[in-house]
Design a protein around this motif. Structure first.
Motif, PDB file in Angstrom:
ATOM      1  N   GLY A   1       8.110   3.715  11.794  1.00 48.59           N
ATOM      2  CA  GLY A   1       7.525   2.983  12.908  1.00 48.59           C
ATOM      3  C   GLY A   1       6.063   2.643  12.674  1.00 48.59           C
ATOM      4  N   ALA A   2       5.313   3.604  12.144  1.00 45.53           N
ATOM      5  CA  ALA A   2       3.892   3.355  11.874  1.00 45.53           C
ATOM      6  C   ALA A   2       3.720   2.281  10.812  1.00 45.53           C
ATOM      7  N   MET A   3       4.528   2.351   9.756  1.00 42.78           N
ATOM      8  CA  MET A   3       4.408   1.359   8.693  1.00 42.78           C
ATOM      9  C   MET A   3       4.857  -0.012   9.167  1.00 42.78           C
ATOM     10  N   ALA A   4       5.883  -0.066  10.028  1.00 46.30           N
ATOM     11  CA  ALA A   4       6.360  -1.354  10.545  1.00 46.30           C
ATOM     12  C   ALA A   4       5.277  -2.042  11.361  1.00 46.30           C
ATOM     13  N   ARG A   5       4.574  -1.277  12.202  1.00 52.62           N
ATOM     14  CA  ARG A   5       3.506  -1.878  13.006  1.00 52.62           C
ATOM     15  C   ARG A   5       2.329  -2.303  12.120  1.00 52.62           C
ATOM     16  N   THR A   6       2.055  -1.503  11.095  1.00 49.64           N
ATOM     17  CA  THR A   6       0.960  -1.841  10.186  1.00 49.64           C
ATOM     18  C   THR A   6       1.265  -3.126   9.433  1.00 49.64           C
ATOM     19  N   VAL A   7       2.446  -3.190   8.834  1.00 51.47           N
ATOM     20  CA  VAL A   7       2.824  -4.372   8.055  1.00 51.47           C
ATOM     21  C   VAL A   7       2.952  -5.592   8.964  1.00 51.47           C
ATOM     22  N   GLY A   8       3.527  -5.402  10.136  1.00 45.38           N
ATOM     23  CA  GLY A   8       3.676  -6.520  11.064  1.00 45.38           C
ATOM     24  C   GLY A   8       2.341  -7.132  11.443  1.00 45.38           C
ATOM     25  N   ALA A   9       1.335  -6.294  11.679  1.00 48.29           N
ATOM     26  CA  ALA A   9       0.009  -6.807  12.034  1.00 48.29           C
ATOM     27  C   ALA A   9      -0.607  -7.580  10.877  1.00 48.29           C
ATOM     28  N   LEU A  10      -0.413  -7.100   9.647  1.00 52.08           N
ATOM     29  CA  LEU A  10      -0.951  -7.794   8.481  1.00 52.08           C
ATOM     30  C   LEU A  10      -0.252  -9.139   8.264  1.00 52.08           C
ATOM     31  N   VAL A  11       1.058  -9.172   8.491  1.00 52.76           N
ATOM     32  CA  VAL A  11       1.794 -10.429   8.336  1.00 52.76           C
ATOM     33  C   VAL A  11       1.345 -11.449   9.382  1.00 52.76           C
ATOM     34  N   ARG A  12       1.183 -11.001  10.623  1.00 52.20           N
ATOM     35  CA  ARG A  12       0.727 -11.922  11.671  1.00 52.20           C
ATOM     36  C   ARG A  12      -0.651 -12.485  11.347  1.00 52.20           C
ATOM     37  N   ALA A  13      -1.519 -11.628  10.793  1.00 53.00           N
ATOM     38  CA  ALA A  13      -2.855 -12.104  10.417  1.00 53.00           C
ATOM     39  C   ALA A  13      -2.778 -13.149   9.311  1.00 53.00           C
ATOM     40  N   LYS A  14      -1.824 -12.984   8.422  1.00 56.87           N
ATOM     41  CA  LYS A  14      -1.663 -13.931   7.322  1.00 56.87           C
ATOM     42  C   LYS A  14      -1.162 -15.283   7.816  1.00 56.87           C
ATOM     43  N   LEU A  15      -0.349 -15.265   8.861  1.00 54.01           N
ATOM     44  CA  LEU A  15       0.329 -16.480   9.298  1.00 54.01           C
ATOM     45  C   LEU A  15      -0.394 -17.226  10.421  1.00 54.01           C
ATOM     46  N   THR A  16      -1.436 -16.620  10.994  1.00 51.14           N
ATOM     47  CA  THR A  16      -2.109 -17.260  12.128  1.00 51.14           C
ATOM     48  C   THR A  16      -3.550 -17.604  11.752  1.00 51.14           C
ATOM     49  N   PRO A  17      -4.090 -18.677  12.353  1.00 51.28           N
ATOM     50  CA  PRO A  17      -5.463 -19.082  12.027  1.00 51.28           C
ATOM     51  C   PRO A  17      -6.471 -18.011  12.442  1.00 51.28           C
ATOM     52  N   GLY A  18      -7.580 -17.978  11.726  1.00 49.55           N
ATOM     53  CA  GLY A  18      -8.642 -17.040  12.068  1.00 49.55           C
ATOM     54  C   GLY A  18      -9.173 -16.324  10.851  1.00 49.55           C
ATOM     55  N   ALA A  19      -9.984 -15.315  11.094  1.00 46.85           N
ATOM     56  CA  ALA A  19     -10.593 -14.541  10.011  1.00 46.85           C
ATOM     57  C   ALA A  19      -9.517 -13.923   9.124  1.00 46.85           C
ATOM     58  N   ARG A  20      -9.787 -13.907   7.836  1.00 49.86           N
ATOM     59  CA  ARG A  20      -8.844 -13.263   6.915  1.00 49.86           C
ATOM     60  C   ARG A  20      -8.967 -11.749   7.035  1.00 49.86           C
ATOM     61  N   VAL A  21      -7.928 -11.043   6.618  1.00 51.97           N
ATOM     62  CA  VAL A  21      -7.909  -9.580   6.618  1.00 51.97           C
ATOM     63  C   VAL A  21      -7.857  -9.096   5.177  1.00 51.97           C
TER      64      VAL A  21
END
Length: 325
Positions: free
Chosen positions: A241-261
């Motif tokens: 669960g922790a890894m799923a939320r971590t990876v999901g947040a990174l993927v959303r950051a990659k796919l949406t406009p804004g500051a890079r992570v």
């Protein structure tokens, strides 16, 4: 002080009580390794998430990411370190012990004459902050950055390093820790949503759902440096669960406009460039001796490692938490 060789063993995944002090045999260093008699071992949030079973990979017998001590033996092929030399080392695991085997490439020379616990703060917390600030972000004087958890070990280091570089700093913490944040030269803010300007960079140790808030506080041309996932500690997440939320947040950051992570892992940087690691530690020691850096350190005996974990997890510690044999 107990001088018998001993370690703090991680007996299972769980709460602080799974940490048990036990005798140990002094190990022998293999090729490319050092045996270090530890003077100090740092306690980090990574240790807590590992203890809870949240980190990927097998569970280690002994936690402890960073140590300071003197070299007792050198393994075959080690030529640039000598017996008796004081070093700081990133071990990843194994630091909660009186004697620690260290890869020579992860050890950096340290001066005599300064308290081991103060130097240990440099080896992980200040090193992580230095790498992220100078190697990942490199903000220009006059720009602004946001530091989440600015009263903690890495957060405090980031505030001091950024202010020394002429960068404006905003820092979050609980209201009770506001004075600590301000003492390090930062402007205290309650959270990322109330920062009055778009910052050039945000340093985020929380991860997961925090990354979206950090990106909103950061200019579109800026960067959010993610260096932990403390959102999961003590929150009842499974490892998956922790890894799923971590990876999901990174993927959303990659796919949406804004500051890079940018995800920062100190071990990866050190292993890629051991000479750069030593140069970074040397620079940190110079700033420490010049009075630019002022580590705040809480010290507990090695045998009270379980208490150390409770205090760190409950956010009762400002700055660096260190165990001494």
């Amino acid at each position: 002080m107990n001088s018998d060789p001993r370690r703090v063993r991680l007996t299972a995944a769980g709460g602080p009580d799974v940490l048990r002090v036990e005798p140990m045999s002094v190990p022998e260093p293999g090729p490319g390794q050092l045996l270090v008699a530890a003077e100090a071992a740092g306690v980090a949030f990574n240790d807590i998430s590992t203890r809870e079973g949240l980190n990927p990979g097998p569970r280690p017998d002994v936690l402890g990411f960073d140590v300071v001590g003197h070299v007792e033996k050198v393994g075959a092929g080690v030529e640039d370190v000598v017996v008796g030399q004081r070093v700081g080392a990133l071990v990843g695991v194994g630091g909660y012990a009186t004697h620690v085997v260290v890869a020579a490439g992860r050890a950096a020379p340290l001066p005599e004459g300064r308290p081991a616990e103060e130097l240990d703060a440099l080896v992980l917390n200040y090193l992580t902050a230095w790498q992220m600030f100078h190697r990942v972000v490199e903000p220009a004087p006059g720009q602004a950055v946001l530091v989440l958890g600015a009263a903690g070990g890495v957060g405090s280091a980031l505030c001091q390093i950024a202010r020394a570089a002429g960068v404006e700093v905003y820092g979050t913490s609980s209201p009770a820790r506001r004075a600590r944040v301000e003492a390090n030269g930062a402007t205290w803010v309650a959270d990322a949503a109330v920062v009055p300007v778009k910052v050039a960079a945000t340093f985020d140790p929380v991860g997961g759902p925090s990354l979206a808030r950090s990106r909103r506080a950061t200019s579109r041309s800026g960067v959010v440096v993610s260096y932990g996932f403390s959102f999961a500690t003590g929150a009842g997440y499974s490892r998956v669960g922790a890894m799923a939320r971590t990876v999901g947040a990174l993927v959303r950051a990659k796919l949406t406009p804004g500051a890079r992570v940018a995800v920062h892992t100190v071990e990866r940087v050190v292993d890629k460039d051991p000479a750069g690691f030593r140069a970074d530690v040397t620079a940190l020691v110079e700033q420490l001796e010049a009075g630019v850096l002022r580590p705040e350190v809480t010290v507990l005996p090695l045998d009270r490692a379980a208490e150390a974990h409770r205090r760190l997890q409950n956010r009762e510690v400002q700055g660096k938490l260190v165990l001494v044999p």
